[in-house]
Design an enzyme around this catalytic site. Sequence first.
Site, PDB file in Angstrom:
ATOM      1  N   HIS A 601       0.833  -1.198   0.000  1.00  0.00           N
ATOM      2  CA  HIS A 601       0.000   0.000   0.000  1.00  0.00           C
ATOM      3  C   HIS A 601       0.869   1.249   0.000  1.00  0.00           C
ATOM      4  CE1 HIS A 601       0.552  -1.286   4.222  1.00  0.00           C
ATOM      5  NE2 HIS A 601       0.565  -0.005   4.543  1.00  0.00           N
ATOM      6  N   LEU A 602       0.422   2.187  -0.779  1.00  0.00           N
ATOM      7  CA  LEU A 602       1.098   3.482  -0.922  1.00  0.00           C
ATOM      8  C   LEU A 602       0.418   4.485   0.001  1.00  0.00           C
ATOM      9  CD1 LEU A 602       3.009   5.444  -2.563  1.00  0.00           C
ATOM     10  CD2 LEU A 602       1.035   5.808  -4.070  1.00  0.00           C
TER      11      LEU A 602
END
Length: 704
Positions: A601-602
């Site tokens: 996840h960014l």
Amino acid sequence: MEMDIDGACKPKEEKEGEEEKAKGKQIEAILVGAPGSGKSTFCENVIRASSRPWVRICQDTINDGKAGTKPQCLKSAATSLKEGKSVFIDRCNLHKEQRMDFVKLGGPQVEVHAVVLDLPAKLCISRVTTRTAHEGNLQGGKAAAVVNRMLQNKELPTLSEGFSRITFCLNETDVEAAVNTYSGIRPLDTLPHGSFGQKNPNAKTQLSILKFLKRPHETNSQDSVPSQFTKKCPCSGPKETVSALSGAASQKIKVNEDPVAGSISQQDYDVRTLAFPSISTADFKFSLEKASNIIIEKVEEFMNKLGNARLVLVDLTHSSKILSLVRTKAAQKNIDPKRFFTFVGDITQLYSKRGLRCNVIANAANWRLKPGGGGVNAAIFNAGGPALEAATKDQALSLLPGNTVVVPLPSTSPLYCREGVTHVIHVLGPNMNPQRPNCLDNDYIKGCKILQDAYSSLFEGFLSIVKTQMKFPERSNRNIISGPSVPEDKISRTMTKSWSPWALSLYNIAMQPEKHKDEVLEASGDVVVLNDMYPKAKRHILVLARIEGLDCLADARKEHLQLLMKMHEVGLKWANKFLHEDASLVFRLGYHSDPSMRQLHLHVISQDFDSKCLKNKKHWNSFNTSFFRDSLDVIEEVHDHGKATLQDDNRILSKELRCHRCRSAHPNIPRLKSHIRNCQAPFPAALQKNGRLVLAQSDSGCDP
């Protein structure tokens, strides 16, 4: 196909005696084939399914997982055979000299077989140039030349070398048949002796190989073969034509062939597709003629409701009568062949073996909704694993004829991981077989009504899935595993670390966003966007990857580059949206080197860090030290080096608290927060480079 039976002229009694003596023997199966022909996959598929004890001897891994020597392979094979095990010799073995020493291992208790994977050169080269992490490191561009050289000089095996049986596989259908043959040999079973499947014993070099490797300007008339011949599936016959009479006029109608392996385009992968078998026409003995009429009737009825979704009728063989009948009638009705067609293949391996992506498959189930029996039901439950059986029980315990049960497939199922199947629809049709329970005693009035209801319910179930996935698209299929299926106990494991149950919430949302409508801000086939549940700033969102097995930054490789760029693009879009609402904000996009939550996840986080959820040194340092990797730096490193540099030493998180702008030190979080609310210092020069900071467009020219 020619068949040379060894000892065909021997008396029947003598041959039967030999076969009786052969019972209980070990088998040494010598694989013969170029790199990329699927030798290792063949071995693994047989070993997984067979009740006979097999050992795979591979020179690429014989030396404690590393490449070894031929003598090591010979010693290991001899030892395994003495222990009563059968062995696969997984080497190229393309010359008689290479095979000779292994053939000598045969004896009174060991039969020596050859399995020749003589697949098209183009297919082998395509596989070796695109594969990664190969055991022998034969991959990429250099591999094409190796395959070319080996195939030009190959020497196919003959019975005179000492083989009791040779099986030639000229295409993927032949390979599947050979896998089934060897998987079915029980410990006391034997196979007929002879040479099976070779079309032309004198063939040495495949015609298309030079054409495949030549540059366009090097092609000459001698090897310029029209595409309709070079791309045709070896098993498919000429296109059929049927005569449809209308009044006195006779009109020729072209019947569309089944699509062949490799002919499915990339854009077709995104089309929602239901693959279904013919219901009740196998074990339940329903009339093929009547069944084909009902299939066409129901396909026509639902075609306009399904948008651009596709329906695919599947059977195992090109000689299938139901496929032929349905093809003919579909052509007569002018049904769009891109949205409904027939296909030959195993319904549980349509993507990995035949290149056809189907996110929903139908199962011709029994009323108990349990594994067993034979045919499609046994195959689908076997391929779906315990996860499918458990998920089915959650939905229903039994099924009435004419009805269906839609089962969302858990991500732990091999069908989900390997084939990209998100749902299985169990359907039960009418029984016309007096040897089976609840036979309708040839009452086709009732039988046709039940079969019509069954197909209506099946297509309605698919329609409901299509509507749901239009709002929450299915996850990306980029990492669907081709080749052998992954053992059940390994599917749910990450490549790099184990995860506690509490750390799986992001993974669950990424895999099934439709179950988390309240949290999801955006969903596509590649990513899901949502607010961080415990935001560390005024604006803090997460962009989740939707690929199975991509759990954290340590798993990212070059094949994920496009996805990383997509995640950055989506994150940037949301940052700009927030900036439009509040131009005073400044954003960073990046990843934690060692995240606490599973699923890559960014983080898209504003640099005010004004949040009650930011409570301790670990929270602060995870976003303001080298532990936080900027998205653009990650993309550059993966592009240049194939992976990102990780700063995953947890001691970084224990560093003293420093302002992310002026770098002044502070004793605790309250003092730090008080300071950053008033700090006007510019961000460090390193952060202002390479687009690491995202801020509102300004003409002032001032530092952020």
